[in-house]
Design an enzyme around this catalytic site. Structure first.
Site, PDB file in Angstrom:
ATOM      1  N   ILE A   1       0.894  -1.069  -0.030  1.00 37.69           N
ATOM      2  CA  ILE A   1      -0.071   0.143   0.104  1.00 37.69           C
ATOM      3  C   ILE A   1       0.687   1.116   0.035  1.00 37.69           C
ATOM      4  O   ILE A   1       0.500   2.019  -0.817  1.00 37.69           O
ATOM      5  CB  ILE A   1      -0.899   0.059   1.175  1.00 37.69           C
ATOM      6  CG1 ILE A   1      -2.053  -1.233   1.049  1.00 37.69           C
ATOM      7  CG2 ILE A   1      -1.614   1.382   1.367  1.00 37.69           C
ATOM      8  CD1 ILE A   1      -2.785  -1.383   2.139  1.00 37.69           C
TER       9      ILE A   1
ATOM     10  N   GLY B   1       3.437  -0.428   8.858  1.00 37.39           N
ATOM     11  CA  GLY B   1       2.653  -1.313   9.995  1.00 37.39           C
ATOM     12  C   GLY B   1       3.117  -2.768   9.725  1.00 37.39           C
ATOM     13  O   GLY B   1       3.584  -2.969   8.590  1.00 37.39           O
ATOM     14  N   ILE B   2       3.136  -3.360  10.976  1.00 39.09           N
ATOM     15  CA  ILE B   2       3.375  -5.042  10.775  1.00 39.09           C
ATOM     16  C   ILE B   2       2.499  -5.744  11.579  1.00 39.09           C
ATOM     17  O   ILE B   2       1.508  -5.215  12.249  1.00 39.09           O
ATOM     18  CB  ILE B   2       4.727  -5.045  11.397  1.00 39.09           C
ATOM     19  CG1 ILE B   2       4.818  -4.884  13.216  1.00 39.09           C
ATOM     20  CG2 ILE B   2       5.965  -4.394  10.680  1.00 39.09           C
ATOM     21  CD1 ILE B   2       5.893  -5.257  13.815  1.00 39.09           C
ATOM     22  N   THR B   3       2.344  -7.234  11.340  1.00 33.47           N
ATOM     23  CA  THR B   3       1.454  -7.917  12.075  1.00 33.47           C
ATOM     24  C   THR B   3       2.589  -9.086  12.720  1.00 33.47           C
ATOM     25  O   THR B   3       3.725  -9.187  12.168  1.00 33.47           O
ATOM     26  CB  THR B   3       0.312  -8.854  11.013  1.00 33.47           C
ATOM     27  OG1 THR B   3       1.135  -9.243  10.056  1.00 33.47           O
ATOM     28  CG2 THR B   3      -0.517  -7.728  10.593  1.00 33.47           C
TER      29      THR B   3
ATOM     30  N   GLN C   1     -10.102  -8.729  15.673  1.00 35.41           N
ATOM     31  CA  GLN C   1      -9.957  -9.843  14.826  1.00 35.41           C
ATOM     32  C   GLN C   1      -9.122 -10.828  15.751  1.00 35.41           C
ATOM     33  O   GLN C   1      -8.245 -10.515  16.341  1.00 35.41           O
ATOM     34  CB  GLN C   1      -9.134  -9.664  13.559  1.00 35.41           C
ATOM     35  CG  GLN C   1      -8.510 -11.026  12.709  1.00 35.41           C
ATOM     36  CD  GLN C   1      -9.793 -11.770  12.337  1.00 35.41           C
ATOM     37  OE1 GLN C   1     -10.671 -11.056  11.667  1.00 35.41           O
ATOM     38  NE2 GLN C   1      -9.960 -12.893  12.331  1.00 35.41           N
TER      39      GLN C   1
ATOM     40  N   TYR D   1      -2.533  -6.154  17.040  1.00 36.18           N
ATOM     41  CA  TYR D   1      -2.703  -5.440  15.802  1.00 36.18           C
ATOM     42  C   TYR D   1      -4.015  -4.615  16.046  1.00 36.18           C
ATOM     43  O   TYR D   1      -4.047  -3.514  15.433  1.00 36.18           O
ATOM     44  CB  TYR D   1      -2.607  -6.443  14.578  1.00 36.18           C
ATOM     45  CG  TYR D   1      -2.716  -5.575  13.228  1.00 36.18           C
ATOM     46  CD1 TYR D   1      -1.758  -5.043  12.782  1.00 36.18           C
ATOM     47  CD2 TYR D   1      -3.926  -5.815  12.442  1.00 36.18           C
ATOM     48  CE1 TYR D   1      -1.946  -4.503  11.286  1.00 36.18           C
ATOM     49  CE2 TYR D   1      -3.983  -5.041  11.384  1.00 36.18           C
ATOM     50  CZ  TYR D   1      -2.992  -4.493  10.668  1.00 36.18           C
ATOM     51  OH  TYR D   1      -2.950  -3.858   9.560  1.00 36.18           O
TER      52      TYR D   1
ATOM     53  N   TYR E   1      -9.004  -6.233   3.536  1.00 36.37           N
ATOM     54  CA  TYR E   1      -8.219  -7.158   2.738  1.00 36.37           C
ATOM     55  C   TYR E   1      -7.748  -6.805   1.544  1.00 36.37           C
ATOM     56  O   TYR E   1      -8.468  -6.471   0.728  1.00 36.37           O
ATOM     57  CB  TYR E   1      -8.699  -8.675   2.845  1.00 36.37           C
ATOM     58  CG  TYR E   1      -8.704  -9.136   4.197  1.00 36.37           C
ATOM     59  CD1 TYR E   1      -7.819  -9.725   4.881  1.00 36.37           C
ATOM     60  CD2 TYR E   1      -9.823  -9.008   5.196  1.00 36.37           C
ATOM     61  CE1 TYR E   1      -7.898 -10.417   6.464  1.00 36.37           C
ATOM     62  CE2 TYR E   1     -10.177  -9.512   6.277  1.00 36.37           C
ATOM     63  CZ  TYR E   1      -9.086 -10.284   6.759  1.00 36.37           C
ATOM     64  OH  TYR E   1      -9.237 -10.680   8.318  1.00 36.37           O
TER      65      TYR E   1
END
Length: 241
Positions: free
Chosen positions: A12, A85-87, A142, A148, A180
């Site tokens: 993104i 950002g990270i997960t 989630q 997150y 998503y």
């Protein structure tokens, strides 16, 4: 307009840089690691005239050095896109502290470190655009993503508060919450689960990074100056609130 984008090397973030560059803006990109492949993609998709810097935006010292060595001598941006950002997923009862803290640091702590010095300059300039990239999971939560989801929900809390402070200086602050999206992040999801998720989306597909970038461009535009404190969902109808 000069625009700084974090998480600029792929997905993104890269799409945002490309879209904004195509609209005639000068882009400063930040990412954690730069190698030859990253530079090749950046120069191909954005421009060799734009700037890309390696900065860990969760590290106070690195951010301060970037401010002192780049922004102070070369000029501050008119707009800031907080996209990095990270997960690091795990069910909460199995989650380790490092999984929690790493995600909070990159997704939320970094907002303070990179935004505050730029915001101060925006106040002096009496103009600014700040767009914070959150997530659908910051809106609905989630399972397996307490870290997150908490961070991304915090992103919009940050937006709403700063929007009220910045309005008097002609600074708008908004959140964009993608659903998503076709990036590397969803490639790690089990294909069967991914298909289930796709079928649950009313429009029956994932977003393209370019669609998120178009929404960012709308909020950056000077004609969007009456929109502030908003959370704009781009999720194909998966979560409607």
């Amino acid at each position: 307009m000069k625009i700084l984008v974090t998480g600029a090397s792929r997905g993104i973030g890269l799409a945002i840089c490309k879209e904004l560059h195509n609209q005639g803006h000068q882009i400063i990109g930040l990412c954690r690691n730069i190698n030859e492949k990253v530079l090749d993609v950046w120069h191909r998709d954005v421009s060799c005239n734009s700037e890309l810097y390696s900065v860990d935006i969760s590290n106070e010292r690195e951010v301060q050095q970037f401010i002192e060595k780049v922004l102070e001598p070369k000029g501050y941006p008119d707009a800031l896109i907080n996209n990095a950002g990270i997960t690091n997923d795990s069910f909460f009862h199995k989650m380790e502290w490092k999984q929690w803290s790493d995600v909070i640091d990159i997704n939320l702590k970094s907002l303070f470190l990179i935004t505050q010095p730029i915001y101060k300059q925006m106040i002096k300039n009496k103009f600014g655009r700040i767009i914070n990239i959150s997530s659908i999971n910051g809106q609905k939560g989630q399972a397996g993503q307490t870290n997150y989801s908490a961070a991304k929900a915090g992103v919009h809390g940050f937006t709403m508060a700063l929007a009220q402070e910045g309005a008097r200086s002609n600074i708008t602050v908004n959140t964009l919450s993608p659903g998503y999206t076709e990036t590397d992040m969803i490639k790690h999801i089990n294909p069967e689960l991914l298909n289930t998720i796709r079928n649950s989306i009313p429009v029956k597909r994932f977003a393209l990074p370019e669609e998120i970038a178009k929404a960012v461009n709308f909020l950056v535009n000077e004609s969007s100056g009456y929109i502030t404190g908003a959370n704009v969902p781009v999720n194909g109808g998966l979560f409607i609130n």
